[in-house]
Design an enzyme around this catalytic site. Structure first.
Site, mmCIF file in Angstrom:
data_model
loop_
_atom_site.group_PDB
_atom_site.id
_atom_site.type_symbol
_atom_site.label_atom_id
_atom_site.label_comp_id
_atom_site.label_asym_id
_atom_site.label_seq_id
_atom_site.Cartn_x
_atom_site.Cartn_y
_atom_site.Cartn_z
ATOM 1 N N GLY A 55 0.860 -1.178 0.000
ATOM 2 C CA GLY A 55 0.000 0.000 0.000
ATOM 3 C C GLY A 55 0.895 1.226 0.000
ATOM 4 O O GLY A 55 2.082 1.119 0.251
ATOM 5 N N CYS A 82 5.118 -6.166 1.988
ATOM 6 C CA CYS A 82 5.476 -4.742 2.059
ATOM 7 C C CYS A 82 4.610 -4.014 3.112
ATOM 8 O O CYS A 82 4.702 -4.328 4.280
ATOM 9 C CB CYS A 82 5.381 -4.101 0.677
ATOM 10 S SG CYS A 82 6.238 -2.529 0.630
ATOM 11 N N TYR A 83 3.743 -3.082 2.697
ATOM 12 C CA TYR A 83 2.864 -2.419 3.671
ATOM 13 C C TYR A 83 2.119 -3.464 4.493
ATOM 14 O O TYR A 83 1.935 -3.307 5.707
ATOM 15 C CB TYR A 83 1.872 -1.518 2.936
ATOM 16 C CG TYR A 83 0.861 -0.854 3.851
ATOM 17 C CD1 TYR A 83 1.157 0.331 4.501
ATOM 18 C CD2 TYR A 83 -0.390 -1.440 4.072
ATOM 19 C CE1 TYR A 83 0.247 0.932 5.350
ATOM 20 C CE2 TYR A 83 -1.318 -0.850 4.922
ATOM 21 C CZ TYR A 83 -0.993 0.336 5.555
ATOM 22 O OH TYR A 83 -1.901 0.918 6.406
ATOM 23 N N HIS A 169 8.767 -7.553 -2.426
ATOM 24 C CA HIS A 169 7.648 -7.954 -3.298
ATOM 25 C C HIS A 169 7.950 -9.276 -4.005
ATOM 26 O O HIS A 169 8.570 -9.265 -5.066
ATOM 27 C CB HIS A 169 7.384 -6.863 -4.341
ATOM 28 C CG HIS A 169 6.747 -5.650 -3.769
ATOM 29 N ND1 HIS A 169 5.391 -5.544 -3.568
ATOM 30 C CD2 HIS A 169 7.286 -4.497 -3.310
ATOM 31 C CE1 HIS A 169 5.110 -4.382 -3.021
ATOM 32 N NE2 HIS A 169 6.249 -3.717 -2.860
ATOM 33 N N GLU A 171 6.028 -11.010 -5.707
ATOM 34 C CA GLU A 171 5.211 -11.170 -6.920
ATOM 35 C C GLU A 171 5.862 -10.586 -8.168
ATOM 36 O O GLU A 171 5.424 -10.888 -9.277
ATOM 37 C CB GLU A 171 3.826 -10.549 -6.707
ATOM 38 C CG GLU A 171 3.772 -9.027 -6.612
ATOM 39 C CD GLU A 171 4.096 -8.475 -5.226
ATOM 40 O OE1 GLU A 171 4.692 -9.202 -4.405
ATOM 41 O OE2 GLU A 171 3.769 -7.295 -4.973
ATOM 42 N N SER A 223 -17.495 -8.612 -30.616
ATOM 43 C CA SER A 223 -16.801 -7.479 -31.241
ATOM 44 C C SER A 223 -15.628 -7.939 -32.084
ATOM 45 O O SER A 223 -15.090 -7.181 -32.879
ATOM 46 C CB SER A 223 -16.279 -6.549 -30.152
ATOM 47 O OG SER A 223 -15.223 -7.192 -29.448
ATOM 48 N N GLY A 224 -15.222 -9.205 -31.857
ATOM 49 C CA GLY A 224 -14.013 -9.671 -32.533
ATOM 50 C C GLY A 224 -12.785 -9.473 -31.658
ATOM 51 O O GLY A 224 -11.687 -9.884 -32.004
ATOM 52 N N GLY A 225 -12.965 -8.829 -30.508
ATOM 53 C CA GLY A 225 -11.875 -8.709 -29.531
ATOM 54 C C GLY A 225 -11.706 -10.032 -28.797
ATOM 55 O O GLY A 225 -12.532 -10.943 -28.939
ATOM 56 N N VAL A 226 -10.639 -10.122 -27.994
ATOM 57 C CA VAL A 226 -10.314 -11.390 -27.340
ATOM 58 C C VAL A 226 -11.439 -11.859 -26.408
ATOM 59 O O VAL A 226 -11.878 -13.013 -26.476
ATOM 60 C CB VAL A 226 -9.004 -11.245 -26.508
ATOM 61 C CG1 VAL A 226 -8.643 -12.556 -25.848
ATOM 62 C CG2 VAL A 226 -7.877 -10.752 -27.384
ATOM 63 N N ASP A 227 -11.916 -10.956 -25.563
ATOM 64 C CA ASP A 227 -12.846 -11.381 -24.511
ATOM 65 C C ASP A 227 -14.175 -11.883 -25.080
ATOM 66 O O ASP A 227 -14.647 -12.965 -24.710
ATOM 67 C CB ASP A 227 -13.113 -10.232 -23.531
ATOM 68 C CG ASP A 227 -11.825 -9.694 -22.929
ATOM 69 O OD1 ASP A 227 -10.814 -10.420 -22.993
ATOM 70 O OD2 ASP A 227 -11.829 -8.565 -22.421
ATOM 71 N N SER A 228 -14.773 -11.098 -25.973
ATOM 72 C CA SER A 228 -16.070 -11.555 -26.482
ATOM 73 C C SER A 228 -15.895 -12.792 -27.365
ATOM 74 O O SER A 228 -16.770 -13.652 -27.417
ATOM 75 C CB SER A 228 -16.810 -10.440 -27.219
ATOM 76 O OG SER A 228 -16.131 -10.060 -28.386
ATOM 77 N N SER A 229 -14.747 -12.923 -28.025
ATOM 78 C CA SER A 229 -14.518 -14.115 -28.859
ATOM 79 C C SER A 229 -14.430 -15.374 -27.996
ATOM 80 O O SER A 229 -15.000 -16.420 -28.334
ATOM 81 C CB SER A 229 -13.222 -13.970 -29.655
ATOM 82 O OG SER A 229 -13.329 -12.909 -30.549
ATOM 83 N N LYS A 367 -6.943 -11.661 -18.023
ATOM 84 C CA LYS A 367 -6.737 -11.711 -19.481
ATOM 85 C C LYS A 367 -5.884 -12.905 -19.914
ATOM 86 O O LYS A 367 -6.200 -13.582 -20.888
ATOM 87 C CB LYS A 367 -6.051 -10.418 -19.921
ATOM 88 C CG LYS A 367 -6.101 -10.168 -21.389
ATOM 89 C CD LYS A 367 -7.415 -9.550 -21.736
ATOM 90 C CE LYS A 367 -7.492 -8.952 -23.089
ATOM 91 N NZ LYS A 367 -8.744 -8.192 -23.234
#
Ligand code: XMP
Length: 511
Positions: A55, A82-83, A169, A171, A223-229, A367
């Site tokens: 944080g 960290c925080y 960190h 990560e 839409s042809g984008g990744v998510d909706s495809s 994603k």
């Protein structure tokens, strides 16, 4: 949903999503909740472990995010980062002080005590630090497990209570053994078994979708984008041609893109595919309009109307599906780390449409997980790994009035540029690249003739999150080929410039 899950309790750090993604990469489902989440709600979830994020503040600031110390005695293992580590110390009566010299960057740490968290981690390693406070006195019952030259407590723990804290960190990739430490926390401390696996996700989701949808129909805006495809492919696997995908081609897509999307979905997946071609209507509305905001508004409104009119025709009392993904939901303003940007995957629905319900089959995925699912479902690599493309399409890349002729010049130019990026292998390291038509004409010479024609700008950026971006250092010889090809192959282009503006102060798109 997986059976076991871990909570990432968000105290406003910049890496909260990264922590959750790392945990999921280690096959354990992680979800992010703000520090304002009540303890009762957390207890009810049966988490296998809790991770406190970093944080921006000091634990002694009145305004800094705190949490009831009861969370440390509910029997669920905790890892503070960290925080989050300082907060644990503060909550349990240890001391936190300002560093004489704040540590930032790659720092060497030494392990000083055996710890489950550091199983198979060498005695000396490099970690990523970024802090101005440090734990100056560990709470009762805790022991220091790692130190650095400037930080007497780089890590501490109370093994019996299963409370662990690291000042660095784990990560971020700069921490050499950070992933190993997270893995140790999940498997050695929390006793996870690792049941978050993408194959299982697909099987589980398909059977849940079948149960939910039954014999009803589902409409999805594609839409042809990744998510909706990926959402479309998943729904197709679950309910086949009970799914109708509505694809609005507003004439502002890249060259041949509409046909590619149609071909892909009609040939590879079982579904009803409805394409609405409305390029001419859009152009008519945009005639004479030059103001960027007004153009965006018109394109947005037109799209909304065309899309919902078609959905209304197709809906027929079934379900409405959309490709919302997990970051869209955490950004939508529940947590304090939120409201970064308004998202565009969740569409506002007109009041007069009644659906059985809304389905968001990717609502729990990041994603990179969406892409994994897409590949497993057999969506072409090109579509799964496609770069972001703005909703208003080429409308934000043609400055001034949008005309058919300009769209054609830009589509051809963009196709040449993309082809060269692919051939040269540059595309692998670029986050986004495209051509822009600034609506500027300049004088040139071709053969013995004077020309007065269009300027094309090319833009290529590298970025992690699109909030900031750097212009890509494409080699000169590659740029030279792009320039040659654009001026030779695309009619009405006689000059090419390369945009060398970072974001900020520029934005990625030109409008
Ligand atoms: P900017 O230009 O804001 O772009 O630096 C950052 C990223 O967002 C994309 N972008 C959009 N995406 N609708 C979208 O779906 C939009 O109106 C829009 N405007 C920008 C842009 O392509 C880049 O990836």
């Amino acid at each position: 949903m997986a059976n076991e899950k871990v909570l990432v309790l968000d105290f406003g750090g910049q890496y909260n999503q990264l922590i959750a993604r790392r945990v999921r990469d280690l096959s354990v489902y992680a979800e992010i909740k703000p520090y304002s989440t009540p303890l009762e709600e957390i207890k009810a979830q049966g988490y296998k472990g809790i991770i406190f994020t970093g944080g921006p503040n000091s634990v002694y600031d009145e305004s800094s995010p705190h949490y009831t110390s009861e969370i440390l005695s509910i029997g669920v293992p905790v890892l503070g980062i960290c925080y989050g580590s300082q907060l644990i110390s503060y909550m349990l009566g240890g001391e936190v002080s300002a560093c004489e010299k704040s540590e930032y960057g790659k720092i060497n740490i030494r392990l000083v005590k055996e710890s489950k968290l550091f199983k198979d981690v060498p005695e000396k390693s490099v970690v990523w630090m970024s802090h101005t406070d440090y734990i100056s006195k560990v709470p009762n019952g805790f022991s220091v497990t790692a130190e650095s030259d400037d930080c007497p407590c780089a890590a501490m723990e109370n093994e019996q209570k299963k409370i662990y804290a690291v000042q660095f960190h784990p990560e971020v990739t700069h921490s050499e053994y950070g992933i190993k430490m997270l893995e140790n926390f999940l498997y050695e401390v929390c006793g996870c078994s690792g049941d978050w696996v993408m194959d299982d996700f697909i099987d589980r989701t398909v059977s849940e979708l079948r149960k939910k949808v039954g014999e009803k129909r589902v409409v999805l805006g594609l839409s042809g984008g990744v998510d909706s495809s990926v959402a479309a492919a998943l729904l197709s696997r679950a309910v086949g041609n009970q799914l109708t995908c509505v694809f609005v081609d507003q004439g502002l897509m890249r060259k041949d893109e509409g046909d590619f999307v149609e071909r892909t979905f009609t040939s590879l997946f079982d579904m009803r595919f409805v394409r609405v071609n409305c390029g001419d209507e859009f152009l008519a509305k945009l005639k004479g309009v030059t103001d960027p905001e007004q153009k965006r508004k018109i394109i947005g409104t037109e799209f909304y109307n065309v899309f919902w009119n078609k959905i209304r025709e197709e809906a027929d009392g079934g379900f409405f599906a959309q490709g919302t993904i997990y970051p869209d939901r955490i950004e939508s303003g529940k947590g304090d780390a939120a409201t970064i940007k308004t998202h565009h995957n969740q569409v506002k629905m007109p009041d007069d449409i009644n659906f059985e319900g809304v389905i968001e089959p990717l609502g729990d995925l990041f994603k990179d997980e969406v892409r994994k699912v897409g590949e497993k479902l057999g969506i072409p690599h090109e579509l799964v790994w496609r770069q972001p493309f703005p909703g208003p399409g080429l409308g934000v890349r043609i400055l001034g009035e949008i005309t058919k002729e300009k769209i054609k010049i830009l589509q051809e130019s963009d196709a040449v540029f993309r082809d060269e990026m692919k051939r040269s292998g540059e595309e692998e390291r670029l986050s986004q690249f495209f051509a822009v038509l600034p609506d500027v004409r300049t004088v040139g010479v071709m053969g013995d003739h004077r020309t007065y024609d269009h300027l094309i700008a090319i833009r290529a950026v590298t970025t992690d999150d699109f909030m900031t971006a750097d212009w890509a250092r494409i080699p000169y010889d590659v740029l030279a080929r792009v320039s040659n090809r654009l001026t030779n192959e695309v009619e009405h282009v006689n000059r090419v410039v390369y945009d060398i503006t970072s974001k900020p102060p520029g934005t990625v798109e030109w409008e």
